[in-house]
Design a protein around this motif. Structure first.
Motif, PDB file in Angstrom:
ATOM      1  N   ALA A 265       3.133  -2.530  -7.025  1.00 53.89           N
ATOM      2  CA  ALA A 265       3.403  -1.362  -6.589  1.00 53.89           C
ATOM      3  C   ALA A 265       2.785  -1.298  -5.020  1.00 53.89           C
ATOM      4  N   ARG A 266       1.444  -1.649  -4.858  1.00 52.67           N
ATOM      5  CA  ARG A 266       0.652  -1.826  -3.475  1.00 52.67           C
ATOM      6  C   ARG A 266       1.402  -2.660  -2.739  1.00 52.67           C
ATOM      7  N   MET A 267       1.859  -3.822  -3.165  1.00 49.27           N
ATOM      8  CA  MET A 267       2.534  -4.791  -2.290  1.00 49.27           C
ATOM      9  C   MET A 267       3.780  -4.338  -1.669  1.00 49.27           C
ATOM     10  N   LEU A 268       4.629  -3.557  -2.656  1.00 48.98           N
ATOM     11  CA  LEU A 268       5.885  -3.043  -2.208  1.00 48.98           C
ATOM     12  C   LEU A 268       5.629  -1.790  -0.967  1.00 48.98           C
ATOM     13  N   GLN A 269       4.691  -1.211  -1.431  1.00 46.84           N
ATOM     14  CA  GLN A 269       4.221  -0.034  -0.328  1.00 46.84           C
ATOM     15  C   GLN A 269       3.952  -0.681   0.902  1.00 46.84           C
ATOM     16  N   GLN A 270       2.911  -1.698   0.840  1.00 47.63           N
ATOM     17  CA  GLN A 270       2.549  -2.440   2.344  1.00 47.63           C
ATOM     18  C   GLN A 270       3.837  -3.062   2.891  1.00 47.63           C
ATOM     19  N   ALA A 271       4.663  -3.586   2.248  1.00 48.41           N
ATOM     20  CA  ALA A 271       5.879  -4.121   2.841  1.00 48.41           C
ATOM     21  C   ALA A 271       6.655  -3.008   3.254  1.00 48.41           C
ATOM     22  N   GLN A 272       6.993  -2.104   2.661  1.00 47.62           N
ATOM     23  CA  GLN A 272       8.114  -0.776   3.141  1.00 47.62           C
ATOM     24  C   GLN A 272       7.290  -0.403   4.445  1.00 47.62           C
ATOM     25  N   THR A 273       5.875  -0.205   4.381  1.00 46.83           N
ATOM     26  CA  THR A 273       5.354   0.476   5.345  1.00 46.83           C
ATOM     27  C   THR A 273       5.490  -0.465   6.757  1.00 46.83           C
ATOM     28  N   ALA A 274       5.480  -1.764   6.501  1.00 43.28           N
ATOM     29  CA  ALA A 274       5.722  -2.888   7.534  1.00 43.28           C
ATOM     30  C   ALA A 274       7.299  -2.824   8.128  1.00 43.28           C
ATOM     31  N   GLY A 275       8.099  -2.400   7.339  1.00 42.97           N
ATOM     32  CA  GLY A 275       9.565  -2.302   7.225  1.00 42.97           C
ATOM     33  C   GLY A 275      10.143  -3.451   7.073  1.00 42.97           C
ATOM     34  N   LYS A 276       9.411  -4.432   5.917  1.00 41.07           N
ATOM     35  CA  LYS A 276       9.809  -5.618   5.500  1.00 41.07           C
ATOM     36  C   LYS A 276      10.534  -5.591   4.285  1.00 41.07           C
TER      37      LYS A 276
END
Length: 203
Positions: A168-179
């Motif tokens: 979930a943290r990886m997904l959140q980080q990717a979403q924050t970066a717009g990826k």
């Protein structure tokens, strides 16, 4: 794991030679942490050097028997009485692997998490079955093994939950970066559902 104190505790029960200590340790812990016989004898040599055990000589069959001294009894009493310190936590290979994976280019962190989740759930199923089978016997001698199994079950459950949080943290980080666009991890955990856990982990 304190081999030193484990051997002292077993010698407090009765004098034994090295192989007997190894067998007793593995029997009482379900062979979860196998002992190398060379490690047993090396530890006994150090305990004798420190005055915590005494060499009682051969048992007539070529085995050197050891018994605990008064100093050894005091040492093992103190070990049982003191809590296990967390100042220097044991190395966690999985945590180290993921910590390095997220900092290196070209590493598929999600694949690592998925592979580990499958292995951890399989282990959890095995531990749960072993606990169920052992509990069905209802023998007093199985209590030590049940305690070990309970510990392994709780640790593995926590590991699976931690893996969910990592994903979930990886997904959140990717979403924050717009990826990334998906809102759920492959385990069905949404970023929103995991956010309280992520917040708690930062406190």
């Amino acid at each position: 794991m304190s081999i030193r104190h484990s051997l002292l505790a077993l010698l407090q029960d009765q004098p034994r030679y090295g192989y007997q200590l190894r067998v007793e340790f593995e029997n009482r812990t379900g062979s979860t942490w196998p002992l190398n016989i060379g490690q047993v004898y090396t530890t006994l040599d150090r305990l004798e050097r420190d005055g915590l055990v005494s060499n009682d000589g051969s048992d007539g069959e070529g085995h050197v028997v050891y018994s605990i001294t008064n100093a050894g009894k005091a040492d093992v009493r103190n070990w049982f009485a003191a809590p296990v310190e967390r100042n220097n936590p044991p190395r966690n290979e999985l945590a180290i692997k993921l910590a390095l994976a997220v900092t290196l280019p070209g590493v598929d962190v999600e694949a690592i998490i998925q592979a580990q989740r499958v292995a951890s759930i399989r282990a959890l199923q095995d531990y749960t079955k072993a606990r169920r089978d052992t509990a069905a016997n209802q023998r007093a001698a199985d209590t030590a093994w049940l305690l070990v199994l309970d510990s392994l079950i709780f640790q593995t459950e926590a590991e699976v939950r931690w893996l969910d949080l990592c994903e979930a943290r990886m997904l959140q980080q990717a979403q924050t970066a717009g990826k990334a666009t998906p809102r759920k991890s492959s385990n069905g955990v949404t970023v929103e559902e995991a956010s309280p856990l992520i917040a708690d982990s930062r406190r």
